[in-house]
Motif scaffolding. Structure first.
Motif, PDB file in Angstrom:
ATOM      1  N   THR A   1      46.907  42.119  43.137  1.00 44.96           N
ATOM      2  CA  THR A   1      47.402  42.640  41.858  1.00 44.96           C
ATOM      3  C   THR A   1      46.236  42.651  40.874  1.00 44.96           C
ATOM      4  O   THR A   1      45.208  41.992  41.108  1.00 44.96           O
ATOM      5  CB  THR A   1      48.493  41.716  41.274  1.00 44.96           C
ATOM      6  OG1 THR A   1      47.866  40.467  40.999  1.00 44.96           O
ATOM      7  CG2 THR A   1      49.646  41.544  42.226  1.00 44.96           C
ATOM      8  N   ILE A   2      46.378  43.378  39.784  1.00 45.09           N
ATOM      9  CA  ILE A   2      45.322  43.436  38.761  1.00 45.09           C
ATOM     10  C   ILE A   2      44.979  42.025  38.287  1.00 45.09           C
ATOM     11  O   ILE A   2      43.806  41.666  38.184  1.00 45.09           O
ATOM     12  CB  ILE A   2      45.813  44.245  37.527  1.00 45.09           C
ATOM     13  CG1 ILE A   2      46.141  45.662  37.929  1.00 45.09           C
ATOM     14  CG2 ILE A   2      44.813  44.188  36.399  1.00 45.09           C
ATOM     15  CD1 ILE A   2      45.001  46.636  37.930  1.00 45.09           C
ATOM     16  N   GLU A   3      46.014  41.247  38.041  1.00 40.23           N
ATOM     17  CA  GLU A   3      45.803  39.886  37.546  1.00 40.23           C
ATOM     18  C   GLU A   3      44.956  39.054  38.509  1.00 40.23           C
ATOM     19  O   GLU A   3      44.027  38.366  38.100  1.00 40.23           O
ATOM     20  CB  GLU A   3      47.155  39.211  37.377  1.00 40.23           C
ATOM     21  CG  GLU A   3      47.247  38.412  36.103  1.00 40.23           C
ATOM     22  CD  GLU A   3      48.673  38.008  35.831  1.00 40.23           C
ATOM     23  OE1 GLU A   3      49.069  36.962  36.361  1.00 40.23           O
ATOM     24  OE2 GLU A   3      49.386  38.761  35.127  1.00 40.23           O
ATOM     25  N   GLN A   4      45.293  39.186  39.786  1.00 42.60           N
ATOM     26  CA  GLN A   4      44.543  38.434  40.806  1.00 42.60           C
ATOM     27  C   GLN A   4      43.088  38.869  40.815  1.00 42.60           C
ATOM     28  O   GLN A   4      42.169  38.062  40.927  1.00 42.60           O
ATOM     29  CB  GLN A   4      45.164  38.671  42.189  1.00 42.60           C
ATOM     30  CG  GLN A   4      46.346  37.759  42.452  1.00 42.60           C
ATOM     31  CD  GLN A   4      47.050  38.132  43.731  1.00 42.60           C
ATOM     32  OE1 GLN A   4      47.223  39.324  44.028  1.00 42.60           O
ATOM     33  NE2 GLN A   4      47.464  37.134  44.474  1.00 42.60           N
ATOM     34  N   LYS A   5      42.894  40.213  40.659  1.00 40.69           N
ATOM     35  CA  LYS A   5      41.507  40.729  40.672  1.00 40.69           C
ATOM     36  C   LYS A   5      40.714  40.132  39.520  1.00 40.69           C
ATOM     37  O   LYS A   5      39.567  39.735  39.671  1.00 40.69           O
ATOM     38  CB  LYS A   5      41.518  42.259  40.535  1.00 40.69           C
ATOM     39  CG  LYS A   5      41.708  42.960  41.861  1.00 40.69           C
ATOM     40  CD  LYS A   5      41.500  44.458  41.684  1.00 40.69           C
ATOM     41  CE  LYS A   5      41.793  45.180  42.984  1.00 40.69           C
ATOM     42  NZ  LYS A   5      41.929  46.627  42.744  1.00 40.69           N
ATOM     43  N   ILE A   6      41.369  40.084  38.325  1.00 42.40           N
ATOM     44  CA  ILE A   6      40.671  39.535  37.151  1.00 42.40           C
ATOM     45  C   ILE A   6      40.320  38.073  37.378  1.00 42.40           C
ATOM     46  O   ILE A   6      39.198  37.643  37.132  1.00 42.40           O
ATOM     47  CB  ILE A   6      41.530  39.709  35.869  1.00 42.40           C
ATOM     48  CG1 ILE A   6      41.588  41.195  35.524  1.00 42.40           C
ATOM     49  CG2 ILE A   6      40.970  38.904  34.712  1.00 42.40           C
ATOM     50  CD1 ILE A   6      42.525  41.550  34.399  1.00 42.40           C
ATOM     51  N   LYS A   7      41.308  37.348  37.921  1.00 42.50           N
ATOM     52  CA  LYS A   7      41.070  35.921  38.186  1.00 42.50           C
ATOM     53  C   LYS A   7      39.871  35.738  39.101  1.00 42.50           C
ATOM     54  O   LYS A   7      38.998  34.907  38.863  1.00 42.50           O
ATOM     55  CB  LYS A   7      42.308  35.302  38.851  1.00 42.50           C
ATOM     56  CG  LYS A   7      43.233  34.644  37.840  1.00 42.50           C
ATOM     57  CD  LYS A   7      44.268  33.816  38.546  1.00 42.50           C
ATOM     58  CE  LYS A   7      45.348  33.381  37.573  1.00 42.50           C
ATOM     59  NZ  LYS A   7      46.606  33.090  38.285  1.00 42.50           N
ATOM     60  N   ARG A   8      39.855  36.565  40.152  1.00 43.19           N
ATOM     61  CA  ARG A   8      38.778  36.432  41.122  1.00 43.19           C
ATOM     62  C   ARG A   8      37.430  36.736  40.458  1.00 43.19           C
ATOM     63  O   ARG A   8      36.442  36.028  40.657  1.00 43.19           O
ATOM     64  CB  ARG A   8      39.036  37.390  42.283  1.00 43.19           C
ATOM     65  CG  ARG A   8      38.033  37.193  43.396  1.00 43.19           C
ATOM     66  CD  ARG A   8      38.329  38.021  44.587  1.00 43.19           C
ATOM     67  NE  ARG A   8      39.369  37.443  45.408  1.00 43.19           N
ATOM     68  CZ  ARG A   8      39.644  37.899  46.633  1.00 43.19           C
ATOM     69  NH1 ARG A   8      38.986  38.924  47.126  1.00 43.19           N
ATOM     70  NH2 ARG A   8      40.584  37.328  47.348  1.00 43.19           N
ATOM     71  N   ARG A   9      37.378  37.802  39.629  1.00 40.52           N
ATOM     72  CA  ARG A   9      36.104  38.163  38.958  1.00 40.52           C
ATOM     73  C   ARG A   9      35.649  37.045  38.030  1.00 40.52           C
ATOM     74  O   ARG A   9      34.470  36.706  37.982  1.00 40.52           O
ATOM     75  CB  ARG A   9      36.285  39.429  38.132  1.00 40.52           C
ATOM     76  CG  ARG A   9      36.357  40.614  39.035  1.00 40.52           C
ATOM     77  CD  ARG A   9      35.555  41.775  38.524  1.00 40.52           C
ATOM     78  NE  ARG A   9      35.694  42.836  39.493  1.00 40.52           N
ATOM     79  CZ  ARG A   9      35.958  44.084  39.172  1.00 40.52           C
ATOM     80  NH1 ARG A   9      36.100  44.409  37.902  1.00 40.52           N
ATOM     81  NH2 ARG A   9      36.059  44.984  40.110  1.00 40.52           N
TER      82      ARG A   9
END
Ligand SMILES: Nc1nc2c(c(=O)[nH]1)N[C@H]1C(S)=C(S)[C@@H](COP(=O)(O)O)O[C@H]1N2
Ligand SMILES: [Mo]
Length: 262
Positions: free
Chosen positions: A14-22
């Motif tokens: 999800t977008i949120e997960q992507k942000i967290k990972r970055r």
């Protein structure tokens, strides 16, 4: 079990997960680089100083680049490279006087009893000014440069240092890496690599503008070494020595470049 894991890995983030990972990656990189910088700084602080008393306490890694530069110039610009000379009418009549360390108000100094003392551990020679004046004379008119920013075309004469060393059969000594020079009272001193000592334009000078050198310019004998800045042109030489280690050097102790070549 295997199937399930595989499936999970394939589910798009999800977008949120992507942000967290970055965020995780950037913070990780930030801390890694920061930590590296701190470790590097600590390593520099803990690094040994270069030969104590020689370069104003600079850390060895910081000096390494300058020392490499020195080696480069020593190898490529050695004695085939002559500094520019000028016609005699260009020479300054009022020769500038710079600092007087080691030659000012010295009651213990008697010019009539002056000798140039040569050491190879112990004193091996003691030479009078008349003997030096009897050797072949060489003149030079060149642009004298001080690190403080001034320069002046000056006219000097004396014996080529290489001729002097050959005359006194100091060939064994000239196989060493350095020459040290000091004023008679030892208050001003310089170290020079042998390539520059043996350079054909390097003189033990006893005349300026055709007359005996005056006290403030280093009577009775001074060094004229056109391939170096003024700081290395020691006035009133009293002591000459030879070594494979860098001799002590007044301005290098204050942080100036030991080589101080042009
Ligand atoms: N004994 C001694 N030699 C010295 C110095 C000094 O202070 N004492 N100053 C050096 C510097 S910094 C320069 S620029 C030249 C200046 O030489 P001059 O005074 O003859 O122009 O001498 C060099 N030799
Ligand atoms: Mo100088």
């Amino acid at each position: 079990m295997k199937e399930q894991n595989k499936k999970k890995a394939n589910v798009p983030l999800t977008i949120e997960q992507k942000i967290k990972r970055r965020n995780f990656i950037s913070f990780g990189a930030f801390f890694a680089l920061g930590g590296g910088a701190i470790l590097g700084w600590k390593a520099l602080l803990n690094a040994p100083e270069e030969t104590p008393g020689i370069t104003g306490g600079a850390r060895a890694p910081l000096r390494r680049a300058l020392n490499k530069t020195e080696l480069f110039f020593r190898n490529f610009f050695s004695n085939n490279h002559l500094v520019k000379t000028y016609p005699q009418e260009r020479a300054a009549k009022n020769v500038r006087v710079n600092s007087l360390i080691g030659i000012e108000d010295d009651e213990n100094f008697d010019i009539n009893n002056w000798t140039l003392n040569i050491y190879n551990n112990n004193k091996i020679l003691s030479i009078k000014i008349e003997e030096i004046k009897a050797l072949p004379k060489t003149e030079i008119i060149f642009d004298f440069k001080c690190v403080e920013g001034w320069d002046q075309i000056q006219h000097w004469a004396g014996v080529k240092l290489s001729d002097f060393l050959a005359h006194y059969k100091l060939d064994e000594q000239t196989k060493k890496k350095y020459m040290g020079l000091e004023t008679p009272n030892g208050e001003y001193y310089v170290g020079l690599e042998m390539e520059s000592v043996l350079h054909p334009q390097t003189l033990l000078a006893y005349e300026m503008n055709g007359e005996a050198i005056t006290n403030e310019h280093g009577a009775p004998l001074r060094l004229i070494i056109p391939v170096k800045y003024g700081i290395k042109n020691l006035k009133r030489i009293g002591k000459m020595s030879f070594s494979n280690n860098r001799p002590k050097d007044y301005w290098a102790e204050q942080g100036y470049d030991y080589y101080s070549g042009l």
